[in-house]
Scaffold this motif. Structure first.
Motif, PDB file in Angstrom:
ATOM      1  N   ALA A 115       0.828  -1.211   0.000  1.00  0.00           N
ATOM      2  CA  ALA A 115       0.000   0.000   0.000  1.00  0.00           C
ATOM      3  C   ALA A 115       0.860   1.257   0.000  1.00  0.00           C
ATOM      4  CB  ALA A 115      -0.932  -0.017   1.205  1.00  0.00           C
ATOM      5  N   ASP A 116       1.904   1.267   0.820  1.00  0.00           N
ATOM      6  CA  ASP A 116       2.762   2.452   0.923  1.00  0.00           C
ATOM      7  C   ASP A 116       3.448   2.782  -0.395  1.00  0.00           C
ATOM      8  OD1 ASP A 116       2.080   2.718   3.574  1.00  0.00           O
ATOM      9  OD2 ASP A 116       3.933   1.828   4.353  1.00  0.00           O
ATOM     10  N   GLU A 117       3.734   1.755  -1.202  1.00  0.00           N
ATOM     11  CA  GLU A 117       4.434   1.966  -2.462  1.00  0.00           C
ATOM     12  C   GLU A 117       3.492   2.169  -3.638  1.00  0.00           C
ATOM     13  OE1 GLU A 117       7.515  -1.010  -2.862  1.00  0.00           O
ATOM     14  OE2 GLU A 117       8.533  -0.312  -1.045  1.00  0.00           O
ATOM     15  N   GLY A 118       2.219   2.346  -3.371  1.00  0.00           N
ATOM     16  CA  GLY A 118       1.276   2.758  -4.402  1.00  0.00           C
ATOM     17  C   GLY A 118       0.607   1.657  -5.180  1.00  0.00           C
ATOM     18  N   HIS A 119       0.729   0.411  -4.724  1.00  0.00           N
ATOM     19  CA  HIS A 119       0.056  -0.698  -5.385  1.00  0.00           C
ATOM     20  C   HIS A 119      -1.387  -0.805  -4.881  1.00  0.00           C
ATOM     21  CE1 HIS A 119       3.918  -1.886  -6.982  1.00  0.00           C
ATOM     22  NE2 HIS A 119       4.423  -1.842  -5.762  1.00  0.00           N
ATOM     23  N   GLU A 120      -2.231  -1.397  -5.698  1.00  0.00           N
ATOM     24  CA  GLU A 120      -3.616  -1.622  -5.287  1.00  0.00           C
ATOM     25  C   GLU A 120      -3.673  -2.926  -4.485  1.00  0.00           C
ATOM     26  OE1 GLU A 120      -7.701  -0.601  -5.061  1.00  0.00           O
ATOM     27  OE2 GLU A 120      -5.988   0.542  -5.807  1.00  0.00           O
ATOM     28  N   VAL A 121      -4.179  -2.841  -3.269  1.00  0.00           N
ATOM     29  CA  VAL A 121      -4.264  -4.008  -2.389  1.00  0.00           C
ATOM     30  C   VAL A 121      -5.711  -4.463  -2.331  1.00  0.00           C
ATOM     31  CG1 VAL A 121      -3.806  -4.921  -0.090  1.00  0.00           C
ATOM     32  CG2 VAL A 121      -2.287  -3.180  -1.073  1.00  0.00           C
ATOM     33  N   ALA A 122      -5.957  -5.698  -2.730  1.00  0.00           N
ATOM     34  CA  ALA A 122      -7.305  -6.235  -2.849  1.00  0.00           C
ATOM     35  C   ALA A 122      -7.346  -7.631  -2.225  1.00  0.00           C
ATOM     36  CB  ALA A 122      -7.719  -6.276  -4.318  1.00  0.00           C
ATOM     37  N   SER A 123      -8.489  -8.293  -2.336  1.00  0.00           N
ATOM     38  CA  SER A 123      -8.711  -9.559  -1.641  1.00  0.00           C
ATOM     39  C   SER A 123      -8.828 -10.736  -2.600  1.00  0.00           C
ATOM     40  CB  SER A 123      -9.992  -9.460  -0.807  1.00  0.00           C
ATOM     41  OG  SER A 123     -10.424 -10.740  -0.369  1.00  0.00           O
ATOM     42  N   LEU A 143     -15.119 -13.051   2.430  1.00  0.00           N
ATOM     43  CA  LEU A 143     -14.870 -11.737   1.851  1.00  0.00           C
ATOM     44  C   LEU A 143     -14.555 -10.688   2.909  1.00  0.00           C
ATOM     45  CD1 LEU A 143     -17.666 -11.556  -0.883  1.00  0.00           C
ATOM     46  CD2 LEU A 143     -15.300 -12.343  -1.111  1.00  0.00           C
ATOM     47  N   ARG A 144     -15.225 -10.771   4.043  1.00  0.00           N
ATOM     48  CA  ARG A 144     -15.105  -9.709   5.036  1.00  0.00           C
ATOM     49  C   ARG A 144     -13.802  -9.780   5.829  1.00  0.00           C
ATOM     50  NH1 ARG A 144     -20.384  -8.742   8.512  1.00  0.00           N
ATOM     51  NH2 ARG A 144     -21.080  -7.999   6.462  1.00  0.00           N
ATOM     52  N   ARG A 145     -13.355 -10.982   6.173  1.00  0.00           N
ATOM     53  CA  ARG A 145     -12.180 -11.108   7.049  1.00  0.00           C
ATOM     54  C   ARG A 145     -10.913 -10.514   6.442  1.00  0.00           C
ATOM     55  NH1 ARG A 145     -11.243 -16.766   9.893  1.00  0.00           N
ATOM     56  NH2 ARG A 145      -9.702 -15.467  10.987  1.00  0.00           N
ATOM     57  N   PRO A 146     -10.567 -10.813   5.175  1.00  0.00           N
ATOM     58  CA  PRO A 146      -9.356 -10.180   4.632  1.00  0.00           C
ATOM     59  C   PRO A 146      -9.505  -8.673   4.485  1.00  0.00           C
ATOM     60  CG  PRO A 146     -10.497 -11.415   2.931  1.00  0.00           C
ATOM     61  CD  PRO A 146     -11.137 -11.790   4.234  1.00  0.00           C
ATOM     62  N   ASP A 147     -10.712  -8.213   4.164  1.00  0.00           N
ATOM     63  CA  ASP A 147     -10.916  -6.770   4.038  1.00  0.00           C
ATOM     64  C   ASP A 147     -10.713  -6.077   5.378  1.00  0.00           C
ATOM     65  OD1 ASP A 147     -11.461  -7.251   1.417  1.00  0.00           O
ATOM     66  OD2 ASP A 147     -13.555  -6.600   1.481  1.00  0.00           O
ATOM     67  N   ASP A 148     -11.195  -6.691   6.443  1.00  0.00           N
ATOM     68  CA  ASP A 148     -10.989  -6.115   7.777  1.00  0.00           C
ATOM     69  C   ASP A 148      -9.503  -6.012   8.098  1.00  0.00           C
ATOM     70  OD1 ASP A 148     -13.717  -5.932   8.180  1.00  0.00           O
ATOM     71  OD2 ASP A 148     -13.854  -7.724   9.461  1.00  0.00           O
ATOM     72  N   GLU A 149      -8.756  -7.055   7.789  1.00  0.00           N
ATOM     73  CA  GLU A 149      -7.322  -7.056   8.090  1.00  0.00           C
ATOM     74  C   GLU A 149      -6.561  -6.058   7.223  1.00  0.00           C
ATOM     75  OE1 GLU A 149      -5.284  -8.734  10.523  1.00  0.00           O
ATOM     76  OE2 GLU A 149      -7.328  -8.544  11.279  1.00  0.00           O
ATOM     77  N   ILE A 150      -6.897  -6.004   5.943  1.00  0.00           N
ATOM     78  CA  ILE A 150      -6.224  -5.047   5.053  1.00  0.00           C
ATOM     79  C   ILE A 150      -6.515  -3.623   5.495  1.00  0.00           C
ATOM     80  CG2 ILE A 150      -6.197  -4.130   2.693  1.00  0.00           C
ATOM     81  CD1 ILE A 150      -6.649  -7.077   1.754  1.00  0.00           C
ATOM     82  N   GLU A 151      -7.760  -3.356   5.870  1.00  0.00           N
ATOM     83  CA  GLU A 151      -8.101  -2.015   6.339  1.00  0.00           C
ATOM     84  C   GLU A 151      -7.352  -1.682   7.628  1.00  0.00           C
ATOM     85  OE1 GLU A 151     -12.072   0.742   6.852  1.00  0.00           O
ATOM     86  OE2 GLU A 151     -12.228  -1.395   7.340  1.00  0.00           O
ATOM     87  N   ARG A 152      -7.237  -2.640   8.517  1.00  0.00           N
ATOM     88  CA  ARG A 152      -6.509  -2.416   9.769  1.00  0.00           C
ATOM     89  C   ARG A 152      -5.043  -2.102   9.503  1.00  0.00           C
ATOM     90  NH1 ARG A 152      -3.328  -5.255  13.176  1.00  0.00           N
ATOM     91  NH2 ARG A 152      -3.465  -7.155  11.912  1.00  0.00           N
ATOM     92  N   LEU A 153      -4.447  -2.785   8.532  1.00  0.00           N
ATOM     93  CA  LEU A 153      -3.023  -2.626   8.258  1.00  0.00           C
ATOM     94  C   LEU A 153      -2.707  -1.393   7.412  1.00  0.00           C
ATOM     95  CD1 LEU A 153      -2.173  -6.356   7.503  1.00  0.00           C
ATOM     96  CD2 LEU A 153      -1.378  -5.037   9.478  1.00  0.00           C
ATOM     97  N   GLY A 155      -5.256   1.172   6.420  1.00  0.00           N
ATOM     98  CA  GLY A 155      -6.161   2.305   6.520  1.00  0.00           C
ATOM     99  C   GLY A 155      -7.101   2.444   5.341  1.00  0.00           C
ATOM    100  N   HIS A 156      -7.044   1.498   4.421  1.00  0.00           N
ATOM    101  CA  HIS A 156      -7.885   1.545   3.221  1.00  0.00           C
ATOM    102  C   HIS A 156      -8.599   0.213   3.064  1.00  0.00           C
ATOM    103  CE1 HIS A 156      -9.196   2.352  -0.873  1.00  0.00           C
ATOM    104  NE2 HIS A 156      -8.659   1.197  -1.246  1.00  0.00           N
ATOM    105  N   ARG A 157      -9.923   0.267   2.918  1.00  0.00           N
ATOM    106  CA  ARG A 157     -10.688  -0.963   2.738  1.00  0.00           C
ATOM    107  C   ARG A 157     -10.752  -1.322   1.260  1.00  0.00           C
ATOM    108  NH1 ARG A 157     -13.369  -3.730   6.329  1.00  0.00           N
ATOM    109  NH2 ARG A 157     -14.955  -5.272   5.704  1.00  0.00           N
ATOM    110  N   PRO A 158     -10.453  -2.565   0.906  1.00  0.00           N
ATOM    111  CA  PRO A 158     -10.461  -2.953  -0.509  1.00  0.00           C
ATOM    112  C   PRO A 158     -11.827  -2.758  -1.161  1.00  0.00           C
ATOM    113  CG  PRO A 158      -9.310  -4.600   0.779  1.00  0.00           C
ATOM    114  CD  PRO A 158      -9.959  -3.657   1.761  1.00  0.00           C
TER     115      PRO A 158
END
Length: 262
Positions: A115-123, A143-153, A155-158
C-alpha cells in the motif's frame, strides 16, 4: 487459479500436484465459469463513465494509452519482498489480490509496504474457499475477514476481490455488492502454478497479452518473480503502459457487484 484451500500450510511442491489435477478446469473458468453472468470489459467501463461526464483517471488515461494490468494472487509470500523491489526499480504499479489465512497473517509488513508503495491491495478471500460451493454466511466471512485485516493494516478498505478459480454466481455477486466489492477476472494466465521455469512463464504472458489485458500471476511460486523483469521489459518495448486495475477502468470506477473481465 487452482484450488489451494487447506493446502497453503504445506510446501509449494505439496499442493502443486493438486493444482495440476484441476488445471484444465481452472483454465476454462474465465470462459465458462461465469457463462451465465454479465461481465464488463475495461473499455466498456471507461466508455460508460465518459458518457456520464466523469473525468478522474489519474496519471494514465487508458482511453489513449495502450494499458495492461499486472496482478498477483495468493500472496503475500516469502517472494513478495523481492517482487516489490523489482516493481519499484521498474516503476510499475501492480494489483495484489491477497489471501488472509497464512498470508496476510504471516506477512503484515508486506501488506503495508504494498500500500505504501502505491500498489492496489485487494482480496483473494480469507482461505481460498470456492465461493460457489459454500453457504452465503460463509461467503460473507471469506470476503469480510481479509478486508478487515487489510483495512486495519493500511487504513484503506479494498473495493476489489478476485474469486478463487474465477468461480462466481448470482449469490456471490449479490454478497460482493453488499460488501462493496467488484470482482476482477483476467485475460492472461501463465499457468505459473505448473512450472518453475521463468522463461516459460514469460513467454506465456507475452503470447497472450493485448491491450486492456489483465495478467494473472502468483507471487508465492518460485519461478514467477524471476520472470517479472523480462515480462515488464518486453511489454514496455511493445508500447504497453502498466497500470493498476482501478487505473485500467478509469475514468470509470469499479462498481460493487459487477464482474470485470477483458
Amino acid at each position: 487459479m487452482p484450488s489451494l484451500t487447506r493446502k497453503m500450510k504445506r510446501p509449494v511442491a505439496g499442493f502443486r500436484a493438486a493444482a495440476a489435477i484441476s488445471a484444465a478446469v481452472a483454465l476454462a473458468l474465465p470462459l465458462t465459469g461465469c457463462a451465465s453472468m454479465d461481465t464488463t470489459a475495461p473499455s466498456a467501463a471507461r466508455a460508460h463513465a465518459g458518457a456520464a461526464g466523469q473525468a478522474e483517471f489519474g496519471a494514465v488515461d487508458c482511453r489513449k494509452a495502450k494499458c495492461i494490468a499486472l496482478t498477483f494472487d495468493a500472496g503475500p509470500s516469502e517472494h513478495s519482498a523481492r517482487l516489490l523491489d523489482i516493481l519499484k526499480e521498474k516503476k510499475v504499479k501492480a494489483t495484489f489480490f491477497l489471501l488472509g489465512k497464512r498470508h496476510i497473517e504471516k506477512y503484515p509488513e508486506l501488506v503495508r509496504r504494498m500500500a505504501d508503495e502505491g500498489h492496489e491491495v485487494a482480496s483473494h478471500t480469507w482461505d481460498h474457499k470456492i465461493l460457489t460451493r459454500i453457504p452465503p454466511a460463509e461467503i460473507r466471512e471469506e470476503l469480510r475477514r481479509p478486508d478487515d485485516e487489510i483495512e486495519r493494516l493500511t487504513g484503506h478498505r479494498p473495493t476489489l476481490m478476485r474469486p478463487p478459480q474465477g468461480r462466481t454466481d448470482d449469490t456471490v455477486r449479490k454478497i460482493a455488492r453488499e460488501e462493496g466489492l467488484a470482482e476482477i477476472l483476467w485475460s492472461v494466465t501463465a499457468k505459473d502454478y505448473l512450472t518453475d521455469d521463468p522463461d516459460l512463464i514469460r513467454e506465456r504472458v507475452l503470447q497472450q497479452s493485448s491491450r486492456d489485458g489483465i495478467i494473472l500471476l502468483h507471487d508465492l511460486y518460485p519461478g514467477t518473480v524471476p520472470a517479472v523483469p523480462g515480462i515488464i521489459d518486453a511489454l514496455k518495448e511493445r508500447g504497453y503502459v502498466f497500470v493498476t486495475v482501478p487505473q485500467l477502468l478509469a475514468p470509470g470506477r469499479a462498481e460493487p457487484g459487477t464482474v470485470y473481465r477483458p
